[in-house]
Scaffold this active site. Structure first.
Site, PDB file in Angstrom:
ATOM      1  N   HIS A  69       0.851  -1.194   0.000  1.00 24.50           N
ATOM      2  CA  HIS A  69       0.000   0.000   0.000  1.00 24.50           C
ATOM      3  C   HIS A  69       0.885   1.241   0.000  1.00 24.50           C
ATOM      4  CE1 HIS A  69      -3.681   2.294   1.836  1.00 24.50           C
ATOM      5  NE2 HIS A  69      -3.163   2.897   0.782  1.00 24.50           N
ATOM      6  N   GLU A 122       1.119   8.048  -3.677  1.00 24.31           N
ATOM      7  CA  GLU A 122       2.086   7.640  -2.662  1.00 24.31           C
ATOM      8  C   GLU A 122       3.349   8.497  -2.725  1.00 24.31           C
ATOM      9  OE1 GLU A 122       1.499   5.480  -0.176  1.00 24.31           O
ATOM     10  OE2 GLU A 122      -0.532   5.459  -0.994  1.00 24.31           O
ATOM     11  N   HIS A 126       3.710  10.890   0.392  1.00 26.07           N
ATOM     12  CA  HIS A 126       4.635  10.266   1.337  1.00 26.07           C
ATOM     13  C   HIS A 126       6.093  10.273   0.866  1.00 26.07           C
ATOM     14  CE1 HIS A 126       1.110   8.872   3.503  1.00 26.07           C
ATOM     15  NE2 HIS A 126       0.642   8.329   2.386  1.00 26.07           N
TER      16      HIS A 126
END
Length: 279
Positions: A69, A122, A126
């Site tokens: 994930h 992502e 992040h």
């Protein structure tokens, strides 16, 4: 003299303001550890379809494997940081050479979304924060590191080593899953469930790394509570970091994709031929 003093004072005020701003920005984007989150595609797909029955899932070709994930820099006892550099946009060309393994191991289960939707999200949310570390300071390094961790710490193998395998009949206890991970990795994970139709479905397992990229306990990450769960009639396992109900068995479902019509037709032909042949 007065003009010189005023100019110096103004200079010091500006300098102090800039310093305070830089400190506040640095604190805003500070983080303590990386959460490496693996997800079980069958549960993710079920949840995706539950939001809208018309949703389609893009499941990995290997139905027995977990997928990534994300790799999330996290400050203990809080969420984030996130979007540390909004000008650093995702570039598909930067990961072109590893796109094949990314597709298999960092799969975008939500099949109705754009091809690069998950990776783009992502990276921008992040990856731009993880880039503080030299081993993660580019798209290629960030995603490659995730792939390397997946190959080394895949939950498919870790759970199977404790005889925890996908099943549509057998259910597992929270302690079974927790001990499977801690026995193998010697650190505390975070175990996430989804409650669907009154049942507890295993959806994610998170393991954590410090800034030297070594495994560490996930204790202190937000969104989970330390819970106690019965192991046998005499033993209680404490401090399991989870959102799962420790009293409820957990579903770890097998691939439930329907058999393709072509396969059904071929099986029907084979059965018909065998019936004719044995007459």
């Amino acid at each position: 003299m007065w003009t010189d003093s005023f100019g110096f004072l103004l200079f010091m005020i500006v300098l102090s303001s800039n310093y305070a701003y830089s400190v506040s920005v640095k604190d805003k984007y500070a983080w303590d550890l990386l959460i490496f989150t693996q997800q079980w595609p069958q549960t993710v797909c079920k949840e995706w379809k539950q939001h809208n029955p018309s949703h389609k899932c893009s499941l990995p070709s290997n139905p027995e494997i977990w997928t990534i994930h994300g790799v999330w820099p996290t400050k203990l006892h809080t969420i984030g940081p996130a979007y540390c550099n909004r000008s650093w946009h995702f570039d598909p060309e930067a990961v072109k050479s590893i796109e094949a393994p990314l597709t298999q191991l960092w799969t975008n289960i939500e099949g109705d979304t754009e091809t690069y939707a998950l990776w783009s999200h992502e990276w921008t949310k992040h990856g731009t924060c993880a880039a503080e570390l030299e081993p993660l300071n580019s798209e290629f390094k960030y995603f490659s590191n995730g792939l390397n961790w997946m190959r080394k710490y895949t939950m498919s193998d870790i759970l199977a080593a404790s005889k925890i395998v996908p099943s549509n009949e057998v259910q597992y206890t929270l302690v079974n899953i927790y001990l499977a991970v801690t026995t193998k990795l010697r650190v505390n994970p975070a175990i996430e469930c989804r409650n669907v139709d009154g049942k507890s479905w295993l959806v994610e397992i998170r393991i954590c790394f410090n800034k030297t990229l070594h495994l560490t306990d996930c204790d202190g990450i937000k969104g989970f509570k330390h819970k106690s769960a019965p192991y046998d009639h005499e033993t209680i396992v404490t401090d399991i970091l989870t959102n799962c109900d420790p009293q409820q068995k957990i579903l770890y479902p097998k691939d439930y994709r329907p058999v393709a019509p072509f396969v059904i037709v071929q099986l029907y032909k084979l059965v018909s031929w065998l019936q004719w042949f044995t007459l």
